[in-house]
Design a protein around this motif. Structure first.
Motif, PDB file in Angstrom:
ATOM      1  N   LEU A  42      28.521 -20.676  47.344  1.00 34.80           N
ATOM      2  CA  LEU A  42      27.582 -19.607  46.989  1.00 34.80           C
ATOM      3  C   LEU A  42      28.303 -18.273  46.855  1.00 34.80           C
ATOM      4  O   LEU A  42      28.141 -17.570  45.861  1.00 34.80           O
ATOM      5  CB  LEU A  42      26.480 -19.498  48.048  1.00 34.80           C
ATOM      6  CG  LEU A  42      25.519 -18.310  47.883  1.00 34.80           C
ATOM      7  CD1 LEU A  42      24.799 -18.367  46.536  1.00 34.80           C
ATOM      8  CD2 LEU A  42      24.515 -18.264  49.028  1.00 34.80           C
ATOM      9  N   GLY A  81      20.955 -14.407  47.391  1.00 34.27           N
ATOM     10  CA  GLY A  81      21.047 -15.696  48.055  1.00 34.27           C
ATOM     11  C   GLY A  81      21.553 -15.567  49.477  1.00 34.27           C
ATOM     12  O   GLY A  81      21.018 -16.199  50.399  1.00 34.27           O
ATOM     13  N   TYR A 105      19.576 -23.619  44.662  1.00 34.22           N
ATOM     14  CA  TYR A 105      19.514 -22.951  45.961  1.00 34.22           C
ATOM     15  C   TYR A 105      18.074 -22.639  46.357  1.00 34.22           C
ATOM     16  O   TYR A 105      17.707 -22.743  47.528  1.00 34.22           O
ATOM     17  CB  TYR A 105      20.340 -21.653  45.934  1.00 34.22           C
ATOM     18  CG  TYR A 105      21.818 -21.893  45.884  1.00 34.22           C
ATOM     19  CD1 TYR A 105      22.537 -22.127  47.054  1.00 34.22           C
ATOM     20  CD2 TYR A 105      22.509 -21.888  44.676  1.00 34.22           C
ATOM     21  CE1 TYR A 105      23.901 -22.356  47.019  1.00 34.22           C
ATOM     22  CE2 TYR A 105      23.874 -22.110  44.627  1.00 34.22           C
ATOM     23  CZ  TYR A 105      24.563 -22.347  45.799  1.00 34.22           C
ATOM     24  OH  TYR A 105      25.915 -22.576  45.769  1.00 34.22           O
ATOM     25  N   ASN A 146      20.919 -24.301  51.682  1.00 41.25           N
ATOM     26  CA  ASN A 146      22.245 -23.688  51.777  1.00 41.25           C
ATOM     27  C   ASN A 146      23.337 -24.542  51.144  1.00 41.25           C
ATOM     28  O   ASN A 146      24.430 -24.053  50.880  1.00 41.25           O
ATOM     29  CB  ASN A 146      22.588 -23.420  53.254  1.00 41.25           C
ATOM     30  CG  ASN A 146      22.742 -24.709  54.037  1.00 41.25           C
ATOM     31  OD1 ASN A 146      22.163 -25.722  53.689  1.00 41.25           O
ATOM     32  ND2 ASN A 146      23.512 -24.663  55.102  1.00 41.25           N
TER      33      ASN A 146
END
Length: 309
Positions: A43, A57, A97, A118
């Motif tokens: 991420l 995020g 996500y 996650n």
């Protein structure tokens, strides 16, 4: 104070093992003991997500369960506008996500839960939803269904952060595309050229010939209101969502909701002229001479004679 910070940093750098790089970032990793979130590099270093999407995020992943993560809540928290935040949420949803799961509550009502994963890759490989132990169940299985009540049920604390209308709710009618008073050949040609040229200013706005033909009246309405072609192009290409899934719908929406009013005329912009007060002429009831007065009656001479008598 600045000198103390500098001296402390110098001492820490001197204690790092191995030679330091000549350029680039140097990490000083101090273990966290409280208030920290583990974020995967998939991420933090995502090759296709924008920086806004990565930041949102990480922010969502750090929030406790039940926090509001809708567009309004995030706009109130960050300086980015609604369009950029909405585009970032769509990016997170496109890459797995952010997910929206439909669940049935104990009272039979359907609810939409916003779920942040996650590790989307691990979720796809496992083929099931992995829920962290800290997430409480939406409704305990042994809880009995509440009796029906005439009033709507209050929103429970575990209601999803993002609220969407039920699928049975009717959609509001779409506003019609603006139309010019007269679609002249000159307006049609200029409007067609503006629409076909959009992809040179925004690569994602590739319109088909059918799209251009349908949207020509909307651009012509802007041109008829004396909007410069450059201003039209900017209104249609600025701050686009990434990626725009339906370019023609975006152009149609902006042509409709951003249509400026007609320019005021010279008479409307000219200051109001104050006209002089004109008192009308009246004929005296006594001597029939003319005199100025708002009401009919006697002139000053006749009034003076009457007063003297």
């Amino acid at each position: 104070m600045a000198t103390q910070h500098h001296n402390a940093l110098t001492r820490v750098l001197a204690e790092l093992p191995g030679p330091l790089p000549a350029f680039g970032v140097i990490h000083i990793a101090i273990p966290h003991t409280s208030r920290f979130t583990i974020v995967g590099n998939h991420l933090a270093q995502h090759a296709e997500l924008s920086l806004v999407a990565i930041g949102i995020g990480v922010h969502i992943q750090s929030l406790p369960v039940g926090s509001l993560v809708g567009i309004k809540a995030l706009t109130a928290r960050f300086a980015e506008g609604e369009m950029r935040i909405a585009a970032a949420l769509r990016e997170l949803e496109a890459h797995g996500y952010l997910r929206r799961a439909h669940v049935r509550l104990a009272n039979g009502r359907m609810a939409t839960r916003t779920v942040f994963c996650n590790q989307p890759g691990a979720l796809e490989r496992a083929g099931r939803v992995v829920v962290a132990p800290k997430v409480p169940p939406a409704v305990p299985e042994e809880a009995p269904a509440p009796p029906p009540a005439p009033e709507p049920d209050p929103v429970p604390e575990s209601h999803p952060p993002v609220r969407v209308p039920p699928r049975t709710a009717p959609k509001p009618p779409r506003r019609p595309l603006p139309q010019p008073r007269e679609l002249t050949p000159e307006l049609r040609q200029t409007a067609s050229a503006i629409l076909a040229d959009l992809r040179n200013h925004a690569e994602a706005l590739v319109l088909s010939e059918a799209d251009v033909e349908e949207l020509i009246p909307g651009v012509a309405a802007w041109l008829e209101r004396e909007v410069h072609p450059g201003a039209i192009r900017h209104a249609l290409t600025a701050d686009l969502p990434k990626p725009p899934k339906y370019p023609a719908k975006i152009v149609r929406h902006r042509l409709t909701v951003l249509l400026p009013p007609p320019l005021p005329g010279a008479e409307e912009l000219a200051p109001a002229v104050r006209r002089p007060l004109v008192i009308p002429l009246q004929n005296c009831d006594g001597c029939d001479r003319a005199f100025r007065s708002r009401e009919p009656g006697h002139c000053r001479g006749c009034r003076d004679l009457a007063a003297a008598a």
